[in-house]
Design an enzyme around this catalytic site. Structure first.
Site, PDB file in Angstrom:
ATOM      1  N   GLU A 110       0.838  -1.094  -0.057  1.00 32.31           N
ATOM      2  CA  GLU A 110       0.528   0.096   0.337  1.00 32.31           C
ATOM      3  C   GLU A 110       0.665   1.333  -0.190  1.00 32.31           C
ATOM      4  OE1 GLU A 110      -4.160  -0.655   1.639  1.00 32.31           O
ATOM      5  OE2 GLU A 110      -2.590  -0.488   2.929  1.00 32.31           O
ATOM      6  N   TYR A 155     -13.715  20.661  14.586  1.00 31.44           N
ATOM      7  CA  TYR A 155     -12.253  20.340  14.537  1.00 31.44           C
ATOM      8  C   TYR A 155     -12.113  19.587  13.561  1.00 31.44           C
ATOM      9  CZ  TYR A 155      -9.940  22.882  18.437  1.00 31.44           C
ATOM     10  OH  TYR A 155     -10.115  23.434  19.016  1.00 31.44           O
TER      11      TYR A 155
HETATM   12 ZN   LIG Z   1      -5.879  -0.750   3.524  1.00 35.35          ZN
END
Ligand SMILES: [Zn+2]
Length: 210
Positions: A74, A120
């Site tokens: 990834e 926020y």
């Molecule tokens: Zn992932």
């Protein structure tokens, strides 16, 4: 910050996230830029709770693995974001419970999965565009993120989880935690009438940042 300090900070922040339930098993990955040339990333399949500073993956910005354990596949989409968003110096990718639950809803607004209802969220994240589902490792995840990266700080991968950038690793972790809490609130509020922030207030908050 020295490279050793960056390694130790990454391991400490990952462990903290693991202990508080933001990451489980070997899911998710972190990366942080080391100057202009290098990237430090979590190894493939490594638990956030058991990282070793000396075994983190060191890569160049073309994705060449230089030292340490093999990086997560990834990391390719982290690199795609860094190329398109120079202000991003660190990235947190989680399969955290509430954001992943949100990512599995079929009726998401793809332009912004969470309309602002707390300040926020606006200051830390702004809005949350959705990347359509691709199987893990598919290079189209990176190419879709690259299209969004110039304009957005955080992204939601459909049926998968969040990807959050920051000006450094601490900032990216804080942004990811804020986003996970926002998703938790969003899901708690489902079915209720929500008082969303006005467009005017969102614009003021967005220009301020944190
Ligand atoms: Zn992932």
């Amino acid at each position: 910050m020295t490279e050793q300090a960056q390694r130790e900070q990454l391991v400490a922040l990952a462990k903290s996230m693991f202990e508080r339930g933001y990451a489980t098993g070997g899911a998710g990955n972190l990366s942080v830029r080391l100057g202009d040339e290098h990237l430090l990333a979590t190894p493939t399949g490594a638990s956030f709770g058991r990282l070793d500073p000396a075994r983190l993956s060191l890569l160049d910005m073309n994705g060449q693995h230089l030292s340490g354990d093999k990086p997560s596949k990834e990391v390719s989409f982290h690199l795609a974001i860094y190329q398109q968003r120079p202000s991003a110096k660190a990235i947190v990718h989680l399969h955290s419970t509430y954001l992943t639950a949100l990512s599995c809803l079929s009726e998401l607004d793809r332009a912004n999965a969470i309309k602002a209802f707390t300040p926020y969220y606006v200051m830390r994240v702004g809005s949350l565009p959705v990347v359509e589902y691709f199987n893990p490792g598919d290079p189209r995840i990176g190419s879709e993120l690259a299209k969004l990266a110039p304009d957005y700080r955080a992204y939601l991968l459909a049926n998968h989880g969040p990807v959050v950038t920051g000006s450094d690793l601490l900032d990216a972790v804080d942004n990811a935690e804020e986003l996970e809490e926002t998703a938790k609130l969003y899901l708690l509020l489902r079915g209720n009438q929500v008082a969303y922030l006005s467009d005017e207030n969102v614009a003021i908050l967005a220009s301020k940042g944190v």
